[in-house]
Write an enzyme that holds these catalytic residues in place. Sequence first.
Site, PDB file in Angstrom:
ATOM      1  N   ARG A  52       2.264 -24.094  33.900  1.00 46.69           N
ATOM      2  CA  ARG A  52       3.550 -24.769  33.668  1.00 46.69           C
ATOM      3  C   ARG A  52       3.717 -25.086  32.190  1.00 46.69           C
ATOM      4  O   ARG A  52       4.827 -25.106  31.653  1.00 46.69           O
ATOM      5  CB  ARG A  52       3.659 -26.044  34.534  1.00 46.69           C
ATOM      6  CG  ARG A  52       4.915 -26.857  34.253  1.00 46.69           C
ATOM      7  CD  ARG A  52       5.311 -27.750  35.414  1.00 46.69           C
ATOM      8  NE  ARG A  52       4.244 -28.611  35.874  1.00 46.69           N
ATOM      9  CZ  ARG A  52       3.820 -29.723  35.245  1.00 46.69           C
ATOM     10  NH1 ARG A  52       4.377 -30.107  34.107  1.00 46.69           N
ATOM     11  NH2 ARG A  52       2.846 -30.457  35.750  1.00 46.69           N
ATOM     12  N   TYR A 105      31.017 -19.463  30.977  1.00 46.63           N
ATOM     13  CA  TYR A 105      30.478 -19.121  32.293  1.00 46.63           C
ATOM     14  C   TYR A 105      30.672 -20.297  33.262  1.00 46.63           C
ATOM     15  O   TYR A 105      30.483 -21.464  32.886  1.00 46.63           O
ATOM     16  CB  TYR A 105      28.988 -18.777  32.130  1.00 46.63           C
ATOM     17  CG  TYR A 105      28.286 -18.638  33.448  1.00 46.63           C
ATOM     18  CD1 TYR A 105      28.728 -17.711  34.390  1.00 46.63           C
ATOM     19  CD2 TYR A 105      27.193 -19.432  33.775  1.00 46.63           C
ATOM     20  CE1 TYR A 105      28.102 -17.589  35.613  1.00 46.63           C
ATOM     21  CE2 TYR A 105      26.555 -19.312  34.995  1.00 46.63           C
ATOM     22  CZ  TYR A 105      27.022 -18.388  35.912  1.00 46.63           C
ATOM     23  OH  TYR A 105      26.408 -18.271  37.128  1.00 46.63           O
ATOM     24  N   ASP A 177      25.417 -19.549  23.079  1.00 43.75           N
ATOM     25  CA  ASP A 177      25.008 -18.717  24.211  1.00 43.75           C
ATOM     26  C   ASP A 177      25.301 -17.274  23.812  1.00 43.75           C
ATOM     27  O   ASP A 177      26.460 -16.870  23.692  1.00 43.75           O
ATOM     28  CB  ASP A 177      25.791 -19.133  25.463  1.00 43.75           C
ATOM     29  CG  ASP A 177      25.378 -18.343  26.703  1.00 43.75           C
ATOM     30  OD1 ASP A 177      24.873 -17.223  26.545  1.00 43.75           O
ATOM     31  OD2 ASP A 177      25.594 -18.854  27.822  1.00 43.75           O
ATOM     32  N   LYS A 202      20.492 -10.948  32.334  1.00 41.18           N
ATOM     33  CA  LYS A 202      21.500  -9.958  31.979  1.00 41.18           C
ATOM     34  C   LYS A 202      20.895  -8.842  31.105  1.00 41.18           C
ATOM     35  O   LYS A 202      20.013  -8.149  31.549  1.00 41.18           O
ATOM     36  CB  LYS A 202      22.668 -10.664  31.295  1.00 41.18           C
ATOM     37  CG  LYS A 202      23.188 -11.890  32.087  1.00 41.18           C
ATOM     38  CD  LYS A 202      23.708 -11.493  33.436  1.00 41.18           C
ATOM     39  CE  LYS A 202      24.363 -12.598  34.242  1.00 41.18           C
ATOM     40  NZ  LYS A 202      23.701 -13.865  34.377  1.00 41.18           N
TER      41      LYS A 202
HETATM   42  N1  PLP Z   1      25.476 -17.910  30.271  1.00 39.46           N
HETATM   43  C1  PLP Z   1      26.252 -16.841  30.529  1.00 39.46           C
HETATM   44  C2  PLP Z   1      27.172 -16.339  29.465  1.00 39.46           C
HETATM   45  C3  PLP Z   1      26.207 -16.220  31.779  1.00 39.46           C
HETATM   46  O1  PLP Z   1      26.994 -15.156  32.015  1.00 39.46           O
HETATM   47  C4  PLP Z   1      25.337 -16.739  32.768  1.00 39.46           C
HETATM   48  C5  PLP Z   1      25.285 -16.128  34.109  1.00 39.46           C
HETATM   49  O2  PLP Z   1      26.075 -15.284  34.450  1.00 39.46           O
HETATM   50  C6  PLP Z   1      24.560 -17.865  32.471  1.00 39.46           C
HETATM   51  C7  PLP Z   1      24.641 -18.423  31.203  1.00 39.46           C
HETATM   52  C8  PLP Z   1      23.623 -18.453  33.487  1.00 39.46           C
HETATM   53  O3  PLP Z   1      22.516 -17.610  33.651  1.00 39.46           O
HETATM   54  P1  PLP Z   1      21.665 -17.499  35.008  1.00 39.46           P
HETATM   55  O4  PLP Z   1      22.576 -16.933  36.049  1.00 39.46           O
HETATM   56  O5  PLP Z   1      20.536 -16.616  34.627  1.00 39.46           O
HETATM   57  O6  PLP Z   1      21.234 -18.878  35.363  1.00 39.46           O
END
Ligand code: PLP
Length: 379
Positions: A52, A105, A177, A202
Amino acid sequence: MDDDSPAVRASTRAVHAGHRAAEHLGALSVPIYQASAFERPVVLDGGYDYSRIANPTRTALEESLAALEGGTAGFAFASGMAAATTTVLALCEAGDHVVIPDNTYGGTWDLFSRVLPRWGLEFDVVDLADPAALERALKPHTTLIWAETPSNPSLKITDIAAVADIAHAHGVRLLVDNTFGSPVLQQPIALGADAVMHSTTKYLSGHSDVTGGAVVTSDTAIAEALKFHSGALGTMGQPFDSWLVLRGIKTLPIRMAQVSRSALAIAQYLEAHPRVHRVHYPGLPNDPGHDVAKRQMSDFGGVVSFEVDDPAAVCAATKVFTLAVSLGGIESLIQNPGRMTHCTTPGGPIRIPETLIRLSIGLEDVDDLLADLDAGLRC
Ligand code: PLP
């Protein structure tokens, strides 16, 4: 290989960074250390002791992530949302105010609007393309600006360097992000961001077979806070998942090049289609974010969104594009964000048109993708 040498380019880093074969019996692929704890020669020797807190497979991924993003410390998490949650809990106190973008998102919206206010965090939604609006939104207790560029699902572009300047002039931190750009197309730390985050689910993993997240920074205080909170919250990534992301990263540059090429051809095709009302893709010269994207990205990525009447029918009609959420994998996907990934945002300040379709362009032949869309748009 000397991972830190500035002469080492992205493709070389993607293949080698984080992996020192001699530390793993010469294995060309970092082994999956599927162990929860490690035998120590003596008490408190500073090595690996509990997964962890640290795990060698995760360390290899974290070093690779840091090298790719041009940061000094990387952290791998169980998902993008685990990365986001840990970062906010690490960097903010109850009573702080944060700014989030007006296109983001759906899960990020849920975190800031439905979870964190219960723990005393205030937020405002701001159009980060409007510097005056950002200045107006900042308060004496603002500590963090959360940006997402290109944004999910409307591919809105934020000028990272401009927002970083405003943030730092007010003593506020900026997190970007970078899920849609990937470190191959865009490096927010070099543009002034204090930290950069990914859903490694992704492009970084790239094969639709793992859920993961990451944060990279060059700020020692942020790194220390993330290290402590990742362990304290138990939001870190697992060994096998880390290995899958590491394997995906090795082909990231060639995947990003191909999906960007195909996405531009598809965006141009959609722009000329009589049934399409609007195309959102920063690679198109008419896109409102084109000039900034051209300056801060080396290419425009593999996600294209467009507006059309009866999006559900189009989504159901394609055969090569699979109707599914997520993005960044080898296969092309189609979805209707207003009813799928962003179904929790209606009525709020994050407005997603119901007519919007989001495409994630994969590695199939672009002519097959164009023919499939052509047939789908005739339905
Ligand atoms: N940030 C973006 C731009 C995303 O498209 C996503 C998920 O689609 C996330 C964060 C969250 O990621 P996760 O689904 O791996 O938790």
